[in-house]
Design an enzyme around this catalytic site. Structure first.
Site, mmCIF file in Angstrom:
data_model
loop_
_atom_site.group_PDB
_atom_site.id
_atom_site.type_symbol
_atom_site.label_atom_id
_atom_site.label_comp_id
_atom_site.label_asym_id
_atom_site.label_seq_id
_atom_site.Cartn_x
_atom_site.Cartn_y
_atom_site.Cartn_z
ATOM 1 N N ILE A 1 94.279 -91.703 -16.154
ATOM 2 C CA ILE A 1 95.736 -91.720 -16.237
ATOM 3 C C ILE A 1 96.212 -92.945 -17.028
ATOM 4 O O ILE A 1 97.318 -92.940 -17.553
ATOM 5 C CB ILE A 1 96.411 -91.600 -14.850
ATOM 6 N N GLU A 2 95.359 -93.941 -17.157
ATOM 7 C CA GLU A 2 95.676 -95.077 -18.003
ATOM 8 C C GLU A 2 95.851 -94.623 -19.457
ATOM 9 O O GLU A 2 96.735 -95.091 -20.170
ATOM 10 C CB GLU A 2 94.566 -96.140 -17.933
ATOM 11 N N LYS B 1 99.302 -90.333 -9.500
ATOM 12 C CA LYS B 1 98.545 -89.106 -9.240
ATOM 13 C C LYS B 1 98.688 -88.810 -7.750
ATOM 14 O O LYS B 1 98.205 -89.575 -6.906
ATOM 15 C CB LYS B 1 97.079 -89.318 -9.611
ATOM 16 N N GLU C 1 88.594 -81.950 -11.265
ATOM 17 C CA GLU C 1 89.978 -82.404 -11.415
ATOM 18 C C GLU C 1 90.596 -81.805 -12.685
ATOM 19 O O GLU C 1 91.768 -81.428 -12.696
ATOM 20 C CB GLU C 1 90.050 -83.926 -11.501
ATOM 21 N N TYR D 1 117.143 -90.490 -23.861
ATOM 22 C CA TYR D 1 116.202 -90.212 -22.776
ATOM 23 C C TYR D 1 115.726 -88.772 -22.764
ATOM 24 O O TYR D 1 114.690 -88.463 -22.186
ATOM 25 C CB TYR D 1 116.725 -90.662 -21.406
#
Length: 116
Positions: free
Chosen positions: A71-72, A98, A21, A53
């Site tokens: 991804i946390e 993801k 990955e 933004y």
């Protein structure tokens, strides 16, 4: 209370627990909501009274370029950096999806949400 949002920001990244990955990478979708009280009267029409933004997007982009196993970890880093840049933010919500995670069956995306 005001909330600014950036939803559907797409990035290609190399986040994942497995070495393949981190080698091959995949697409991610990031959503961010930042709630805050304006620093001054919005009638002043100054960017410094709000959460910019564009800066939030640059934070997202920079963190997505770093490789992480989870991804946390990415979502937490985005939230922490937004809080560091905009200390007056009350609530920050970050979602990282993801796309097409490497599972045996068809899954559109995996998703985590962190709110600080």
């Amino acid at each position: 209370m005001i909330t600014i949002s950036l939803h559907g920001a797409e990035f290609f990244g190399f986040h994942g627990y497995y070495p393949e990955e981190q080698k091959l990478g995949c697409r991610f979708i990031v959503d961010v909501d930042v709630s805050f009280e304006p620093l001054n009267d919005l009638k002043d029409d100054k960017l410094s009274n709000t959460v910019d933004y564009e800066q939030v997007y640059h934070i997202m982009e920079a963190e997505m370029k770093k490789t992480s196993k989870l991804i946390e970890t990415v979502a937490q880093a985005i939230a922490d950096e937004i809080k560091a840049r905009f200390s007056f933010a009350r609530t920050i919500r970050v979602s990282v999806k993801k796309l097409d995670p490497p599972l045996k069956g068809k899954v559109d995306y995996s998703n985590i949400v962190i709110t600080i």
